[in-house]
Design an enzyme around this catalytic site. Structure first.
Site, PDB file in Angstrom:
ATOM      1  N   LEU A 199      -0.385   6.179  -8.268  1.00 25.21           N
ATOM      2  CA  LEU A 199       0.660   6.907  -8.989  1.00 25.21           C
ATOM      3  C   LEU A 199       0.884   6.422 -10.407  1.00 25.21           C
ATOM      4  O   LEU A 199       1.319   7.195 -11.266  1.00 25.21           O
ATOM      5  CB  LEU A 199       1.964   6.876  -8.184  1.00 25.21           C
ATOM      6  N   THR A 219       6.364   6.279  -1.995  1.00 26.22           N
ATOM      7  CA  THR A 219       5.862   7.239  -2.980  1.00 26.22           C
ATOM      8  C   THR A 219       6.922   7.546  -4.028  1.00 26.22           C
ATOM      9  O   THR A 219       6.624   7.609  -5.229  1.00 26.22           O
ATOM     10  CB  THR A 219       5.413   8.543  -2.292  1.00 26.22           C
ATOM     11  N   PHE A 239       1.483   0.024  -2.262  1.00 22.67           N
ATOM     12  CA  PHE A 239       0.138   0.523  -2.547  1.00 22.67           C
ATOM     13  C   PHE A 239       0.152   1.844  -3.297  1.00 22.67           C
ATOM     14  O   PHE A 239      -0.822   2.205  -3.970  1.00 22.67           O
ATOM     15  CB  PHE A 239      -0.669   0.645  -1.243  1.00 22.67           C
ATOM     16  N   LYS A 240       1.252   2.574  -3.216  1.00 28.55           N
ATOM     17  CA  LYS A 240       1.319   3.857  -3.920  1.00 28.55           C
ATOM     18  C   LYS A 240       1.156   3.692  -5.431  1.00 28.55           C
ATOM     19  O   LYS A 240       0.727   4.609  -6.124  1.00 28.55           O
ATOM     20  CB  LYS A 240       2.644   4.557  -3.615  1.00 28.55           C
ATOM     21  N   ASP A 241       1.496   2.504  -5.954  1.00 29.27           N
ATOM     22  CA  ASP A 241       1.343   2.254  -7.391  1.00 29.27           C
ATOM     23  C   ASP A 241      -0.106   2.400  -7.840  1.00 29.27           C
ATOM     24  O   ASP A 241      -0.375   2.758  -8.987  1.00 29.27           O
ATOM     25  CB  ASP A 241       1.819   0.846  -7.751  1.00 29.27           C
TER      26      ASP A 241
END
Length: 467
Positions: A116, A144, A111-113
């Site tokens: 980020l 992350t 989910f960090k994509d």
């Protein structure tokens, strides 16, 4: 729109300056001076928007036109062009009341994509506009780091150093970071846990001369842009539900370790998404559950779990919530954070606990319950969860009020990233090609002790070599 610090000693600044500052120079976290609100009529108008167009609408409320509309739209389009789903974040309905929002269709399957990939492009955009070299510095509990590196590797004007706890991330998470060979990437594997890594990062950002000398920038969720980007998927999830289902509002179950994922939901709720329940899902590192259930914010013994991205004791974004809980009183927030620093804990009154529980509920998932949930949902729905997403489902089962209507549980990572846990329950899965090929690549990382001085030496050498 101006941005201020939770501790009140940063003059109001604009969007780009806020983005570049990351952590407030007074040690606080940056928040908007006021939270814009969206009417029900506006929400209805947004219901037919693509994810990219919805993100543009949300961000436009905060950017003060500092990024021209055409440029902002291009940054957003470029950021999600690498996702492997045309919907960016597809939603799967497991039954009439439970829906899973899949946040893991980006290049690193986490989910960090979602935030980020955008932040990496935005840093490159700002570096080019200002003709500056930007040094991104961050700590990761696993996802992350991989996502941040993916977002800026090889990009002109940007260097990135990521600290991760040695031996305390999954094998795939480690490989996603350490098989990157670009010269602008440095991986430091720290002999400690994530909280150790995060503490060093905070100290370096609080050292204003060092931060200024090396143009340090944050990509962790201490950067408000990351929180804002994550808030978009709460809007999106709500609007993806059939109109008759969402008519009475929506509930979310949210795996979170650093309090960023759930604070993004809290922000979306303050902006106008009709969220009734925010259920915080955590693992055996349950400081956040104890805070919500008992009013005690106190780190206890560190536990290695099947959901390592949530193996966190000190949650950075807790301070943002504390600021709003204190009625946006920066002085009271700073005082309580100083108390936490000196006493190692915060105690909240019974009246305060009732207020906290009005904002969110919490559920801690043990290792065995996590694995049981994965197996149950695989058997029942033929749907494979990663351990973090399983914590979200277990929290829905254990703490969600099913009478409040539709629930959306956030699936935060592809199960292939945590195959060690999946294999424990006898499930074999086929890896996506991008993950499978990692196992044949050489690694590049530097193992360091948990010492600020040693990490500073590594950073200074890295910056000197790459100037």
């Amino acid at each position: 729109m101006k941005f201020i610090s939770t501790r009140g000693k940063v003059a109001p600044i604009g969007f780009i300056d806020m983005f570049l500052m990351g952590l407030g120079e007074d040690g606080g976290l940056i928040v908007p001076e006021t939270i814009p609100t969206i009417t029900a009529a506006q929400l209805k108008e947004w219901s037919k928007l693509s994810y990219q167009d919805l993100m543009f609408e949300v961000f436009s409320l905060y950017t003060n036109n500092e990024i021209p509309e055409q440029d902002l739209r291009k940054l957003i389009q470029d950021s999600y062009a690498t996702f492997n789903s045309p919907d960016v974040l597809p939603m799967t309905s497991l039954n009439d009341s439970l829906h899973v929002l899949e946040l893991f269709h980006g290049p690193t399957f986490a989910f960090k994509d979602v935030a980020l990939q955008f932040m990496g492009n935005l840093y490159a955009y700002v570096a080019k506009k200002q003709n500056k070299v930007i040094n991104i510095l961050g700590a990761t509990s696993g996802d992350t780091g991989a996502s941040a590196i993916s977002s800026v590797r090889g990009k002109e004007g940007i260097q990135i150093c990521i600290l991760h706890p040695n031996g305390k991330v999954s094998r795939v998470q480690e490989l996603q970071m350490t098989t990157v060979r670009d010269d602008n990437v440095l991986n430091l594997s720290v002999n400690g846990n994530f909280d150790d890594c995060q503490q060093i990062i905070k100290e370096l950002f609080a050292d204003v001369p060092f931060k200024t000398k090396y143009h340090l920038r944050a990509i962790n969720s201490i950067n408000f842009v990351r929180i804002l980007a994550q808030s978009v998927y709460y809007f999106y999830a709500y609007l993806q539900l059939p109109e008759k289902v969402r008519a009475d509002g929506v509930n979310f179950s949210i795996p979170t370790g650093n309090f960023g994922n759930i604070f993004s939901g809290y922000l979306a709720k303050q902006m106008g998404v009709p969220i009734k329940q925010l259920v915080l899902a955590t693992n055996e590192n349950n400081i956040l559950e104890r805070f919500i259930r008992e009013g005690v914010y106190k780190p206890e013994g560190f536990h290695s779990t099947h959901s390592p991205s949530m193996d966190i004791q000190i949650a950075s974004n807790f301070e943002r919530y504390l600021y709003y809980f204190n009625g946006e009183n920066a002085e009271a927030t700073a005082s309580r954070m100083e108390q936490f620093k000196s006493d190692g804990q915060l105690i909240f009154s019974a009246e305060e606990v009732a207020r906290i529980q009005n904002d969110m509920t919490a559920y801690s998932v043990g290792n065995s319950e996590c694995l049981d949930t994965i197996k149950t949902y695989q058997d029942r729905y033929n749907y494979l969860l990663d351990p973090h997403s399983a914590c979200g489902i277990a929290a829905y089962e254990g703490a969600g009020n099913k009478n409040d209507g539709a629930f959306v549980s956030l699936a935060t990572a592809h199960p292939a990233k945590f195959d060690e846990a999946i294999r424990l329950i006898g499930i074999e899965q086929k890896f996506p090609e991008q993950i499978q090929e990692l196992f044949d690549k050489p690694q590049q990382q530097v193992v360091v002790d948990n010492a600020k001085e040693e990490i500073v030496t590594q950073l200074e050498q890295f910056y000197k070599v790459n100037q």
